[in-house]
Write an enzyme that holds these catalytic residues in place. Structure first.
Site: not given
Ligand SMILES: N[C@@H](CCO)C(=O)O
Length: 310
Positions: A132, A185
């Protein structure tokens, strides 16, 4: 020796729980083959369904796998063999349902199986998080944790990492619509403010507590009342075509709550019972049909298991 895996899609944040809450979907996800081979190291030998890098250090599953193997050699013993990974992508990158998390979780789960399960599923989260970090610049765990553990997950703390898995009430279903645009993201994170007001924080932590209480007590109305986002949704929803109308439509068709799935552009709704979830899917589809916007839609129960061997 090789194993084939189902690597599930996930919904992160769940409105009130930015970076801490997530759930695992049951019928949306990728497949992956992980193979133990003589040649040392980790190689991504095939990617079908997406244009993603094969180089190990540029691929989220490669980075997660390397993080895990380095830890294994520190925690246990040197390894004189290697692993190959084949990825069959069905989750589109930048869709908001945990595409990178599915690949990162699959890689570490598969290698762990082939090593004889030295780590628990919870242990694996820290390695999958490195994927991630490569994907978004931030090692958030709210997609990889539900992908590995199934059900709902809460990241109570990142340092030290403390993850709590919560069973889903039986009749809870998710509907997720993905308007066919890509939203990275990292871009969706760049619109966020770094500070929140005390007033917003009070509402947000009230809702997080309410959602967790609702899940434990199977109180569907409480779950619905708690699916509210004071902080992130107002800033991100403008990036998603038709967001307000889709959310309103979901609520009018019986959703307990609705909001952005992960960092978007997918929009999720939770509901009690499959019939309602199907009705919401139909109503959401009609909205995007009327807007002439291509979309994909999923109706899924909550997957209690997470990534699994096929
Ligand atoms: N918590 C993360 C999840 C990304 O899938 C965001 O909202 O940026």
């Amino acid at each position: 020796m090789e194993i084939k895996l189902f690597c599930p899609a996930t919904i992160a944040n769940l409105s009130c729980g930015f970076d801490v809450l997530g759930l695992c979907l049951d019928n949306a996800g990728d497949e992956m083959i992980v193979r133990k081979v003589e040649q040392k190291g980790v190689r991504i030998t095939k990617i079908v369904g997406a244009d993603l890098p094969l180089e190990t250090e540029k691929n989220v599953s490669g980075v997660a796998a390397i993080a895990m193997l380095e830890a294994y050699e520190r925690d246990f013993e040197p390894i004189n063999f290697g692993f190959e990974i084949e990825i069959y992508k069905h989750i589109k990158a930048g869709s908001g349902i945990g595409s990178s998390a599915a690949s990162s979780a699959g890689a570490v789960f598969g290698i762990n199986e082939l090593l004889g399960k030295p780590y628990s599923r919870k242990d694996l989260v820290q390695f999958a998080m490195q994927g991630e970090k490569l994907a978004s610049g931030n090692a958030h765990a709210d997609n990889v944790a539900p992908a590995l553990l199934g059900g709902f997950t809460l990241v109570r703390s990142y340092a030290p990492l403390d993850i709590i898995r919560i069973d889903s009430p039986e009749e809870l279903f998710a509907t997720v619509v993905h308007p066919q645009i890509e939203l990275k993201t990292s871009d969706a994170r760049s619109v966020l403010k770094q500070t929140v007001s005390l007033k917003s924080a009070i509402m947000q932590w009230g809702n997080v507590g309410g959602l967790i209480a609702g899940l434990y007590t199977k109180d569907y109305d409480l779950i619905g009342r708690s699916l509210h986002d004071e902080i992130v949704e107002p800033l991100r929803s403008v990036l998603i075509p038709g967001f307000d109308l889709i959310k309103q439509t979901a609520l009018e068709n019986g959703a307990l709550g609705s909001g952005i799935s992960g960092s978007g552009p997918s929009i999720y709704a939770l509901s009690r019972g499959k019939n309602t979830a199907d009705q919401i899917a139909k109503a959401m589809s009609d909205v995007y049909e009327n807007m002439n916007l291509p979309y994909e839609i999923h109706v899924s129960k909550i997957n209690p298991d997470g990534v699994r061997v096929l």
